[in-house]
Design an enzyme around this catalytic site. Structure first.
Site, PDB file in Angstrom:
ATOM      1  CG  LEU A 305      63.057 -12.882 -24.366  1.00  0.00           C
ATOM      2  CD1 LEU A 305      62.782 -14.343 -24.687  1.00  0.00           C
ATOM      3  CD2 LEU A 305      61.933 -12.325 -23.513  1.00  0.00           C
ATOM      4  CG  ASP A 306      68.452 -10.916 -18.364  1.00  0.00           C
ATOM      5  OD1 ASP A 306      69.612 -10.865 -18.778  1.00  0.00           O
ATOM      6  OD2 ASP A 306      68.152 -11.215 -17.194  1.00  0.00           O
ATOM      7  CE  LYS A 307      72.482 -17.378 -19.664  1.00  0.00           C
ATOM      8  NZ  LYS A 307      72.358 -18.137 -18.377  1.00  0.00           N
TER       9      LYS A 307
END
Length: 636
Positions: A305-307
């Protein structure tokens, strides 16, 4: 309607002739046989025609098996078997077409959403025109209860718009001036004046229909294997029938083997599941590029997941001010804002917003600004030097970093990004900026694990302390920080080298390389983004995190249905072949069981069309921000 009538015409006529033949057979057997032969000809003629056309292009299919069996039965004057086989095959084909049309209903529903007319303002008057003739930039009005005919930007008015057809969300979204609306959505309450930005084939709805249509026709690896298998299997059945016929000198047994060996359920087992799964996903605002990606998504065991914008809202805010001795908090903030007024860095926005909220006046442009990439900004304001950035920048301007180091450690430990502020070479304080975590982020991770994902990673360009803080709050298994876009690629390669099937979830341009490299790239909030809809392996039309585990769960359900269908088809064919070889199964009974297995396979796949409760816990509620802000312009 015409297609539906034509679909049932042949089995209806053939069935009526069979019933007539059975009734006449009681009083005039010879006449009854003629009617039975007529029934076989009516139902069998289209089969023979299709088999002949297939043979001309060197394709040996199911129709050839049935045609040979029916012609052979007629040759040995077994008209009942010929009529029963062809009637059941025609009936099964009609039922198959009807149920397949049902599995494609999601696409038909999407097409039906497109309005055929629009009300536009021309020469100062409201004019109703065909929707396809609306020009980009024209003013369109949509009244209460009306359907939006084009993609557009709201010019004036306020309304609750039902976007379920596009995003799968059941809660209407509030729209006002500046908001985006999409063709096919419904103004549930209110009145809107719009400026058309996308018309005809250039609307989000049209792109979704195009993507679903392509996806439902795209073949998965299992489907490709089954088609290659059937190309060898069908001739194999013909050879087996000839061998058995020669060995036993029993023509009826050989013909029965041809009928029993039809791989209809086997051939249709995979495509019907894919069509149903992709259709169900489209209704829920999940666009899957094709069968191959649906099949791969079922194997996902690691999600990266990208933050920013995924785990967090992507809207950083000033959360803390650490002031040095002799400097009030507002003074530290004022000097920082004066410098950041000339910065293009995303973290300048929360600093300036906080200054305005506190009533601090900030000139539009500093006297002189020098951006230091990767470190911060240095500005001259009223003859004084102001530096805002990291400790490396403080050292560059000659400031003593002892207090700065203390503030940085304290803010970082709290999960905030520190911005150290120096005035004329003296550290006067530090600001803490944090991107707030989305309400449903923790539930996302729990739901991913519940959906069978073994590891959930977070990939971010932020520092490790901030990443660890966010990961701890959300329950993420592994947080990788200080990553450039190319570093994210290295992480994905490492996971794939370890044998994992990796999904990358992102919503920004900087995520595009990782989305492309991952086994499955999932683009969030793709509504309104032509690039995301066309290029992402899976495009989620909304930014709701629950759609991620929903997509993976649906993929796993579809894969399970595919495997179950293949098992059903193989067991049916194997059992019938054994029944024929060891006695007891006639040609008519074999065809009846065969067509029944086809319907079982289709009905099993149609279970995917039913809406299933979200994979996330029931306590989760939609992200409140999703109800009010327009969908982001994102790139997959």
């Amino acid at each position: 309607m015409h297609a539906r009538i034509h679909r049932w015409a042949i089995p209806a006529v053939s069935g009526a002739l069979i019933i007539t033949a059975l009734l006449l057979g009681q009083v005039a057997p010879a006449v009854g046989e003629y009617f039975m032969l007529a029934a076989a000809v009516v139902a069998g003629a289209p089969v023979v025609k299709k088999a002949w056309h297939a043979l001309r292009v060197k394709v040996i299919g199911i129709d050839l098996l049935v045609a040979v069996a029916a012609i052979g039965a007629i040759a040995i004057r077994n008209y009942w078997e010929a009529a029963a086989v062809t009637f059941l095959f025609a009936l099964g084909h009609a039922l198959e077409n009807a149920t397949l049309a049902k599995t494609r209903s999601a696409l038909a529903e999407l097409v039906a959403l497109a309005p055929t007319t629009a009300i536009v303002i021309r020469d100062g008057e409201q004019v109703e025109v065909p929707a396809r003739t609306v020009g980009v930039g024209e003013t369109v009005i949509v009244k209460n209860g009306g359907r939006v005919p084009v993609d557009a930007e709201v010019v004036s008015g306020q309304a609750a718009v039902d976007e379920a057809a596009i995003t799968g969300e059941s809660i209407p979204v509030e729209k006002s001036a500046g908001s985006e609306v999409y063709a096919g959505t419904i103004v549930a309450d209110g009145f809107l004046t719009l400026r058309a930005t996308g018309v005809g084939a250039d609307t989000t709805l049209a792109r979704i229909v195009h993507r679903v249509e392509e996806a439902q026709d795209a073949k998965a690896r299992t489907q490709q294997f089954m088609e290659r298998f059937s190309k060898w299997y069908t001739p194999g059945i013909i050879v087996l029938s000839v061998v058995v016929g020669l060995l036993t000198m029993d023509l009826e047994l050989a013909l029965t083997l041809l009928v029993i060996g039809c791989p209809g359920a086997l051939v249709i087992s995979v495509p019907v599941a894919l069509v149903a799964g992709i259709g169900r996903a489209a209704r829920d605002g999940i666009l899957i590029k094709g069968g191959e990606f649906l099949e791969t998504a079922a194997k996902i065991d690691v999600v990266a997941l990208d933050k920013t914008g995924t785990i967090t809202r992507g809207e950083p805010r000033l959360t803390a001010i650490k002031a040095g001795a002799g400097f009030p908090e507002d003074e530290v903030l004022r000097w920082a804002a004066l410098a950041e007024a000339g910065s293009e860095h995303p973290l300048a926005i929360p600093v300036l917003d906080a200054a305005r909220e506190r009533g601090i006046t900030v000139p539009a442009i500093p006297d002189h600004v020098r951006s230091v990439p990767g470190h911060g900004v240095v500005a001259m304001v009223g003859g004084r030097e102001v530096a805002v950035g990291n400790l490396a920048l403080m050292r560059e301007v000659g400031a003593d970093v002892d207090y700065g180091q203390f503030a940085v450690d304290e803010l970082s430990a709290a999960g905030q990004t520190p911005l150290v502020v120096a005035l004329d070479g003296e550290v006067i304080g530090a600001l803490g900026v944090a991107d707030t975590i989305r309400d449903d982020a923790a539930e996302l991770v729990a739901s991913l694990h519940a959906a069978g994902v073994k590891r959930v990673l977070m990939l971010t360009g932020d520092n490790q302390r901030v990443a660890d803080s966010v990961a701890a709050q959300v329950g993420i298994d592994d947080a990788r920080a200080s990553l450039l876009p190319e570093d994210k690629l290295d992480v994905i390669r490492e996971l794939q080298a370890d044998g994992h099937t990796v999904a990358m979830v992102g919503d920004g341009v900087n995520d595009a390389p990782a989305l492309a490299l991952a086994d499955v790239g999932i683009a969030m909030g793709a509504a309104g983004s032509p690039v995301a809809v066309e290029t992402a392996d899976i495009a989620l039309m909304t930014s709701r995190l629950s759609r991620i585990p929903d997509a993976i769960s649906l993929a796993k359900r579809t894969a399970h249905v595919m495997r179950a269908n293949i098992v059903i088809a193989l067991i049916t064919v194997g059992t019938l072949l054994a029944g024929v070889l060891f006695g007891g199964v006639t040609m008519a009974i074999g065809m009846l069981v065969h067509e029944a297995s086809v319907l079982v396979v289709i009905l099993n796949a149609m279970r995917l069309l039913r809406r299933r409760a979200s994979a996330q816990p029931a306590a989760v509620r939609p992200d409140p921000s999703e109800r009010t802000r327009p969908a982001a312009q994102l790139v997959g």
